[in-house]
Design a protein around this motif. Sequence first.
Motif, PDB file in Angstrom:
ATOM      1  N   ASP A 105       1.221  -1.067  -0.044  1.00  0.00           N
ATOM      2  CA  ASP A 105       0.048  -0.092   0.040  1.00  0.00           C
ATOM      3  C   ASP A 105       0.878   1.263   0.099  1.00  0.00           C
ATOM      4  OD1 ASP A 105      -2.826   0.945   0.571  1.00  0.00           O
ATOM      5  OD2 ASP A 105      -1.369   2.432   1.860  1.00  0.00           O
ATOM      6  N   PRO A 106       0.905   1.927  -0.944  1.00  0.00           N
ATOM      7  CA  PRO A 106       1.886   3.277  -1.111  1.00  0.00           C
ATOM      8  C   PRO A 106       1.639   4.259   0.239  1.00  0.00           C
ATOM      9  CG  PRO A 106       0.468   2.948  -2.973  1.00  0.00           C
ATOM     10  CD  PRO A 106      -0.092   2.289  -2.150  1.00  0.00           C
ATOM     11  N   LEU A 107       0.623   4.386   0.604  1.00  0.00           N
ATOM     12  CA  LEU A 107       0.433   5.197   1.513  1.00  0.00           C
ATOM     13  C   LEU A 107       1.148   4.640   3.097  1.00  0.00           C
ATOM     14  CD1 LEU A 107      -0.589   8.214   2.623  1.00  0.00           C
ATOM     15  CD2 LEU A 107      -2.859   7.047   3.321  1.00  0.00           C
ATOM     16  N   LEU A 108       0.976   3.470   3.128  1.00  0.00           N
ATOM     17  CA  LEU A 108       1.274   2.952   4.342  1.00  0.00           C
ATOM     18  C   LEU A 108       3.106   3.069   4.333  1.00  0.00           C
ATOM     19  CD1 LEU A 108       1.105   1.079   7.058  1.00  0.00           C
ATOM     20  CD2 LEU A 108       1.489  -0.830   5.444  1.00  0.00           C
ATOM     21  N   ILE A 109       3.472   2.702   2.932  1.00  0.00           N
ATOM     22  CA  ILE A 109       5.042   2.404   2.792  1.00  0.00           C
ATOM     23  C   ILE A 109       5.498   3.949   2.899  1.00  0.00           C
ATOM     24  CG2 ILE A 109       6.633   1.948   1.040  1.00  0.00           C
ATOM     25  CD1 ILE A 109       5.880  -0.313   2.181  1.00  0.00           C
ATOM     26  N   LYS A 110       4.820   4.898   2.794  1.00  0.00           N
ATOM     27  CA  LYS A 110       5.263   6.314   2.651  1.00  0.00           C
ATOM     28  C   LYS A 110       5.575   6.652   4.142  1.00  0.00           C
ATOM     29  CE  LYS A 110       4.879  11.046   0.795  1.00  0.00           C
ATOM     30  NZ  LYS A 110       4.065  11.847   0.303  1.00  0.00           N
ATOM     31  N   ASN A 111       4.321   6.352   4.927  1.00  0.00           N
ATOM     32  CA  ASN A 111       4.575   6.549   6.208  1.00  0.00           C
ATOM     33  C   ASN A 111       6.040   5.672   6.973  1.00  0.00           C
ATOM     34  OD1 ASN A 111       2.191   7.953   7.951  1.00  0.00           O
ATOM     35  ND2 ASN A 111       1.329   7.007   6.159  1.00  0.00           N
ATOM     36  N   LEU A 112       5.856   4.717   6.669  1.00  0.00           N
ATOM     37  CA  LEU A 112       7.346   3.985   7.100  1.00  0.00           C
ATOM     38  C   LEU A 112       8.432   4.271   6.599  1.00  0.00           C
ATOM     39  CD1 LEU A 112       6.432  -0.190   6.735  1.00  0.00           C
ATOM     40  CD2 LEU A 112       7.508   1.100   8.691  1.00  0.00           C
ATOM     41  N   THR A 113       8.486   4.788   5.383  1.00  0.00           N
ATOM     42  CA  THR A 113       9.659   5.456   4.690  1.00  0.00           C
ATOM     43  C   THR A 113      10.087   6.706   5.505  1.00  0.00           C
ATOM     44  OG1 THR A 113       9.010   4.626   2.545  1.00  0.00           O
ATOM     45  CG2 THR A 113      10.681   6.357   2.636  1.00  0.00           C
ATOM     46  N   PHE A 114       9.290   7.419   5.764  1.00  0.00           N
ATOM     47  CA  PHE A 114       9.616   8.776   6.426  1.00  0.00           C
ATOM     48  C   PHE A 114       9.745   8.759   7.924  1.00  0.00           C
ATOM     49  CE2 PHE A 114       8.337  10.499   2.417  1.00  0.00           C
ATOM     50  CZ  PHE A 114       9.480  11.235   2.025  1.00  0.00           C
ATOM     51  N   PHE A 115       8.902   7.596   8.460  1.00  0.00           N
ATOM     52  CA  PHE A 115       9.490   7.320  10.027  1.00  0.00           C
ATOM     53  C   PHE A 115      10.744   7.018  10.070  1.00  0.00           C
ATOM     54  CE2 PHE A 115       9.815   4.229  13.456  1.00  0.00           C
ATOM     55  CZ  PHE A 115       9.344   4.879  14.488  1.00  0.00           C
ATOM     56  N   PHE A 116      11.333   6.306   9.242  1.00  0.00           N
ATOM     57  CA  PHE A 116      12.762   5.714   9.173  1.00  0.00           C
ATOM     58  C   PHE A 116      13.738   6.775   8.680  1.00  0.00           C
ATOM     59  CE2 PHE A 116      15.754   4.676   5.858  1.00  0.00           C
ATOM     60  CZ  PHE A 116      16.780   4.503   6.434  1.00  0.00           C
ATOM     61  N   GLY A 117      13.431   7.589   7.709  1.00  0.00           N
ATOM     62  CA  GLY A 117      14.203   8.553   7.167  1.00  0.00           C
ATOM     63  C   GLY A 117      14.216  10.032   8.015  1.00  0.00           C
ATOM     64  N   HIS A 118      13.323  10.160   8.534  1.00  0.00           N
ATOM     65  CA  HIS A 118      13.266  11.522   9.195  1.00  0.00           C
ATOM     66  C   HIS A 118      13.975  11.271  10.737  1.00  0.00           C
ATOM     67  CE1 HIS A 118      11.570  14.270  12.340  1.00  0.00           C
ATOM     68  NE2 HIS A 118      11.803  15.273  11.305  1.00  0.00           N
ATOM     69  N   THR A 119      13.630   9.660  11.320  1.00  0.00           N
ATOM     70  CA  THR A 119      14.229   9.765  12.224  1.00  0.00           C
ATOM     71  C   THR A 119      15.433   9.401  12.365  1.00  0.00           C
ATOM     72  OG1 THR A 119      12.084   8.690  13.165  1.00  0.00           O
ATOM     73  CG2 THR A 119      13.737   8.185  14.454  1.00  0.00           C
ATOM     74  N   ILE A 120      16.186   8.796  11.425  1.00  0.00           N
ATOM     75  CA  ILE A 120      17.586   8.456  11.536  1.00  0.00           C
ATOM     76  C   ILE A 120      18.409  10.117  11.516  1.00  0.00           C
ATOM     77  CG2 ILE A 120      17.888   8.111   9.045  1.00  0.00           C
ATOM     78  CD1 ILE A 120      20.026   6.419   9.841  1.00  0.00           C
ATOM     79  N   ALA A 121      17.817  10.920  10.465  1.00  0.00           N
ATOM     80  CA  ALA A 121      18.700  12.021  10.495  1.00  0.00           C
ATOM     81  C   ALA A 121      18.531  12.874  11.707  1.00  0.00           C
ATOM     82  CB  ALA A 121      17.736  12.782   9.287  1.00  0.00           C
ATOM     83  N   ASN A 122      17.577  12.729  12.349  1.00  0.00           N
ATOM     84  CA  ASN A 122      17.381  13.482  13.726  1.00  0.00           C
ATOM     85  C   ASN A 122      18.032  12.964  14.732  1.00  0.00           C
ATOM     86  OD1 ASN A 122      15.484  15.833  13.831  1.00  0.00           O
ATOM     87  ND2 ASN A 122      14.830  14.444  12.169  1.00  0.00           N
ATOM     88  N   GLU A 123      17.945  11.623  14.891  1.00  0.00           N
ATOM     89  CA  GLU A 123      18.825  10.768  15.932  1.00  0.00           C
ATOM     90  C   GLU A 123      20.367  11.149  15.664  1.00  0.00           C
ATOM     91  OE1 GLU A 123      17.317  10.127  18.705  1.00  0.00           O
ATOM     92  OE2 GLU A 123      15.338   9.636  17.872  1.00  0.00           O
ATOM     93  N   ALA A 124      20.744  11.421  14.606  1.00  0.00           N
ATOM     94  CA  ALA A 124      22.293  11.643  14.411  1.00  0.00           C
ATOM     95  C   ALA A 124      22.444  12.832  14.843  1.00  0.00           C
ATOM     96  CB  ALA A 124      22.393  11.476  12.680  1.00  0.00           C
ATOM     97  N   LEU A 125      21.770  13.766  14.625  1.00  0.00           N
ATOM     98  CA  LEU A 125      22.144  15.073  15.357  1.00  0.00           C
ATOM     99  C   LEU A 125      22.151  15.192  16.623  1.00  0.00           C
ATOM    100  CD1 LEU A 125      19.950  17.612  13.119  1.00  0.00           C
ATOM    101  CD2 LEU A 125      21.603  18.394  14.929  1.00  0.00           C
ATOM    102  N   TYR A 126      21.076  14.219  17.462  1.00  0.00           N
ATOM    103  CA  TYR A 126      21.277  14.291  18.984  1.00  0.00           C
ATOM    104  C   TYR A 126      22.617  13.590  19.325  1.00  0.00           C
ATOM    105  CZ  TYR A 126      16.363  15.563  19.334  1.00  0.00           C
ATOM    106  OH  TYR A 126      14.992  16.215  19.377  1.00  0.00           O
TER     107      TYR A 126
END
Lengths: 481, 185
Positions: free
Chosen positions: A218-239
């Motif tokens: 499902d494209p919407l579900l995958i998009k949610n998962l994709t950005f959960f991953f992408g956004h989180t890794i970028a932010n945790e790296a900063l922390y």
Amino acid sequence: MASLSLKKITAVWIYTILILFVLAILMGITMRFTQGKTISVSPIEFYLLMTTHGVTMIGIWAAAGIVAVNYLLARYIKVSTSLNVFALVFTVISILMLWASTFIGKFHAGWTFLYPLPFHIAWETWATPMFLWSLMVLSVSWFIWTLGSMVQILKKYSLRQSFAIQHISKKSPSVETPPLVLISMVSLLGMVVCFIAAIILLALLLAEYYSAGKFVNDPLLIKNLTFFFGHTIANEALYLGLATLYELLPEVSGRPKFKTTWYVALGWNCAIIFILGAFFHHLYMDFVQPKGFQIFGQIASYFATIPSVVVTIISIVTLLYNNKIKWSLVNLLFFIGLMGWIIGGIGAVIDATISNNIILHNTLWVPAHFHTYNVMGNVLFSLAFFVWVANEFSDNNDLQKYNKLVMPLLMVGGFGFVLMFYWAGAYSVPRRFAMYPSELSSGTALASAAAWFACIYLVGVLLVLFDVLKKCAKVFSSSSH
Amino acid sequence: MEEHKFILFLFLSAAVLVAGIFHFLYSTTLNPPSESEGLQNPLKKRGFVLVFMFIVFVVLLFVTVPKSPYFLFSNETPAKVVYVNAQQFAYMMSYKSIDLNKPEIETDVELPLNEPVEFRVTSVDVTHGFGIYNSKAELLIQTQAMPGYVNRLRWKFTEPGKYNILCLEFCGSGHAVMRSSFTVK
Ligand code: HEM
Ligand SMILES: [Cu+2]
């Protein structure tokens, strides 16, 4: 204290990261010159550079954070060298697979590889599974790396103590948790969660790939998962970058060490909840997403800034204000990095407001703000750590001796580079355009200016790099320490 | 539209303010007065900043959330509905629901002035974007074109003229040239 073997693997990591950094900057400059019509690169080449640049940059700066906290944690706990060797080996394998998929296989679906684009094959057929498997190798090995790093902490501190919960309830608890341990623990936990999401995401995509049409996502579900991953890794790296700042900034500035207080503990524990919910702002323009998620996304994005920013700023002001500070490259990099982080954060909050996002979403405003807190934030935190550790590796221990050109070059180049992004973004120039349509020709002019600024930044990086690499080499010739 | 300039202005002022504060902080570390003991009452000041930011954010939330695109013209009936099917690297548009077997495509879409219109946007292959630009090349509004989903975007055009549609989600090598247009009369 760090063992000699930990020092050596840290040095190898620093070599790997800095060399990949220079290559990825060159890709970035090539993209900006292409958009500026100074050079000509085909759209496919542009997008495979974009894809490689994005994954490589996100990867190396997340790695730099984990490497730095592992090294510094050795002051408080036993850190395993083999865990860091294991991670390096698999990171290199994964990067080679990734570059093969893009440079040889011409895979170019962007670093977010938004489903179903990877399956609309416009490249070598093997490049899609190669790309997905390269990220799978990275996610699984880093899952083990971050989880292993947490386990090391938990061997010394209890679960409660590692999150500094005892500081929230008691005024002066018997066991003190250093801020480095607390912030590392919070960020590592975020990373573990995000690698689990990445593994699920990649498994779903690989399942569809190998099922030959029997299983469809499902494209919407995958998009949610994709950005959960992408956004989180970028932010945790900063922390993780901030964790090194808490540990090193007072030390190199000749000030007393930071202590965990109840508000530091509370702030960082709150940050983790908000940061995991903020990714919803990547889906604001998907109107079919439940409205509750959208509004929660805005609330989480706003409040994610309060605990970490307020706590950190107050700590830094207390540390510096009206105190005589010995400035060196290390604390200057931390100081300016903090400023870049906050300025990028302001750009992010503006974009995370749904009513602004309608005219900023997927414009150059997006790379504007995330490049600000990377190029002028997290990268500077990590460079500060590299410079500091390289000085530790070499016998020549005077931190105050450094090239005075470095900071001006990084600041003029870095801020100039991102300003061009903000300017174009505010005036509706889209991101991820290999070339701009004639009605948006302002984007073209700003792009070539940005490329020149990036060259200035690169010179600053090279000056740091030569110094760091030279000093890091010393660790291989020494047998004692 | 003033909005675009305002956002840049807002950001730049905030950035300059932050830079100014950092510069000031830096300057106090060079030659601090010898009797100085640094920052007084950091806890109290932290509490103040915390409460201040909290209030600012809550106010901003109350002001901005109702302006979200999901609520635009939601209790009006659109005067015209346009069906949009995005495809690598073009848009199919029609006043009728698009049957992919025998699509009836409108090449010159015309929309009424000062009346609410609705775009029903979807995609037949990968995810695309649907960004509407006015004649001054300013982005007015956008939504995503996702396969399997229909995003409904409502808007009231207040100026006549030609509007361009640009793709605002990366969709492959032709992404930057994927475009269309319509007229408002
Ligand atoms: C001076 C150094 C850098 C330069 C010149 C540069 C340049 C660029 C350019 C031109 C783009 C494409 C912009 C567009 O959408 O049109 C881009 C995208 C990107 N950059 Fe950088 N960048 C630099 C540093 C960094 C750093 C330090 C990071 C760290 C995380 C980073 C992460 C990314 C990511 C994630 C993307 C998005 C890729 C995609 O859209 O798939 N960049 N960069
Ligand atoms: Cu597109």
